[in-house]
Scaffold this motif. Structure first.
Motif, short mmCIF file in Angstrom:
data_model
loop_
_atom_site.label_atom_id
_atom_site.label_comp_id
_atom_site.label_asym_id
_atom_site.label_seq_id
_atom_site.Cartn_x
_atom_site.Cartn_y
_atom_site.Cartn_z
N ASP A 88 11.86 -46.24 -16.15
CA ASP A 88 13.05 -45.69 -16.81
C ASP A 88 13.28 -46.52 -18.06
N ARG A 93 17.00 -47.28 -19.26
CA ARG A 93 17.72 -48.33 -18.53
C ARG A 93 16.94 -49.63 -18.47
N VAL A 97 14.25 -50.20 -16.56
CA VAL A 97 14.00 -50.46 -15.14
C VAL A 97 12.61 -50.00 -14.74
N VAL A 115 10.98 -48.54 -12.07
CA VAL A 115 11.49 -47.82 -10.90
C VAL A 115 10.57 -47.97 -9.70
N TRP A 116 9.28 -47.79 -9.95
CA TRP A 116 8.32 -47.87 -8.83
C TRP A 116 6.93 -48.10 -9.37
N ARG A 125 10.06 -52.00 -7.23
CA ARG A 125 10.99 -50.93 -6.89
C ARG A 125 12.34 -51.26 -7.51
N ASP A 126 12.72 -50.47 -8.51
CA ASP A 126 14.02 -50.63 -9.18
C ASP A 126 14.24 -52.06 -9.69
N VAL A 127 13.28 -52.57 -10.44
CA VAL A 127 13.38 -53.91 -11.01
C VAL A 127 13.94 -53.81 -12.44
N PRO A 128 15.08 -54.41 -12.73
CA PRO A 128 15.67 -54.35 -14.08
C PRO A 128 14.99 -55.34 -15.01
#
Length: 323
Positions: free
Chosen positions: A85, A88, A90, A92-93, A100-103
């Motif tokens: 993403d 954002r 991120v 995501v995967w 997994r959803d790492v900013p």
């Protein structure tokens, strides 16, 4: 922004291209030239937290080296595989690195105190090839990476399309053989399941039965096909025909001027490009036939593209196209 600031200090972007096995890292000038490169192991088996730690440590080390060399790091660009993403920042995967959803954008920005951009590895590779590499000057470019899987980036006037959900470019999941092998996504007959490098090796082994003593790579299949081996020739032609179907669909959708092929399978060079050009030509009706070329930047594309993405996020577009 020029390459140097008001005091004459050269500015650079800290760029990382993160893969499941290794990270390709660089300090990149605003004109798209890497002036320092490094490689580091990812060691994804250690788990996502350890990989994140390594990414941040390496990025910080590159920024420190830049300053020690009298350079000014102004931004960070990071490319990762999987679902990203970008809006954002991120990851995501990613199966390759366990994210997994790492900013990651915010984590790197906080650690280094620099504006940071996060992008998808194939998308930033396409960005680099379109602006600095084989697609330079074309305006409308489709970059297709053919490796373990197949993915693409559609770049228009130097900007890669993200899609409504950040998943644009999944050309590997165009269905080309409805009765073909099941893809990792769960559906049968995807382009990736028929014509990726891993699929070519699997198909050869399947048809060879007990006559082959272990795994055969796509590169070996290409070599054997060029040497006249009938079985390898059959497997190679199957892959070429499937790729031509996928690229013809891509051309119908995107109407690009140039298709750039990268990834491991493209290293077959004219052994792939020549028959693929012929097969693609046969599939063109009223569509304009795109120029089909091999990628020019090699494994440097990811780092360069990550740097370009970071510069774009800062509103910087003065890097020069290479001719």
């Amino acid at each position: 922004m020029s390459d140097g600031d008001a005091t004459g200090v050269d500015r650079v972007v800290v760029a990382l291209d993160v893969g499941g096995t290794g990270m390709k890292c660089a300090l990149v000038r605003p004109d798209g030239v890497a002036i320092h490169t490094e490689r580091h192991p990812t060691d994804a088996a250690r788990g996502p937290a350890a990989v994140i730690g390594t990414i941040l440590d390496v990025a910080e080390g590159l920024a420190d080296k830049a300053r020690a060399d009298g350079l000014a790091p102004v931004a960070v660009g990071i490319a990762v595989p999987g679902v990203v993403d970008e809006a954002r920042g991120v990851a995501v995967w990613s199966a390759n690195v366990g994210f997994r959803d790492v900013p990651l954008r915010d984590l790197a920005g906080a650690r280094l105190g620099l504006p940071t951009a996060l992008g998808h590895d194939v998308r930033v590779g396409g960005l680099a090839e379109a602006r600095l590499g084989a697609g330079c000057g074309a305006g409308h470019v489709l970059f297709v990476a053919i490796g373990t899987g197949i993915a693409a980036a559609h770049v228009v006037d130097g900007v890669a399309a993200l899609g409504a959900h950040g998943a644009a470019g999944e050309i590997g999941h165009i269905m080309v053989r409805p009765d073909g092998p099941r893809c990792g996504c769960g559906r049968p007959g995807c382009l990736e399941a028929v014509a990726s490098a891993s699929a070519v090796g699997r198909r050869y082994a399947e048809l060879a039965g007990g006559s082959t003593d272990g795994a055969v790579t796509a590169a070996q299949v290409a070599e054997r096909a060029a040497a006249g081996e009938p079985l390898a020739g059959r497997v190679w032609q199957e892959a070429v025909e499937a790729l031509a179907d996928g690229l013809a669909t891509g051309q119908a959708l995107f109407d690009v001027a140039t298709i750039v092929l990268g990834g491991g399978l493209a290293q077959a060079g004219d052994g792939l490009l020549d028959p693929l050009r012929t097969a693609l030509h046969e599939r063109m009706t009223f569509h304009r036939e795109p120029r089909l070329v091999a990628a020019a930047l090699g494994d440097e594309a990811g780092c360069l593209g990550a740097a370009l993405l970071a510069l774009d996020a800062m509103g910087v577009r003065d890097h020069q196209e290479r001719r």
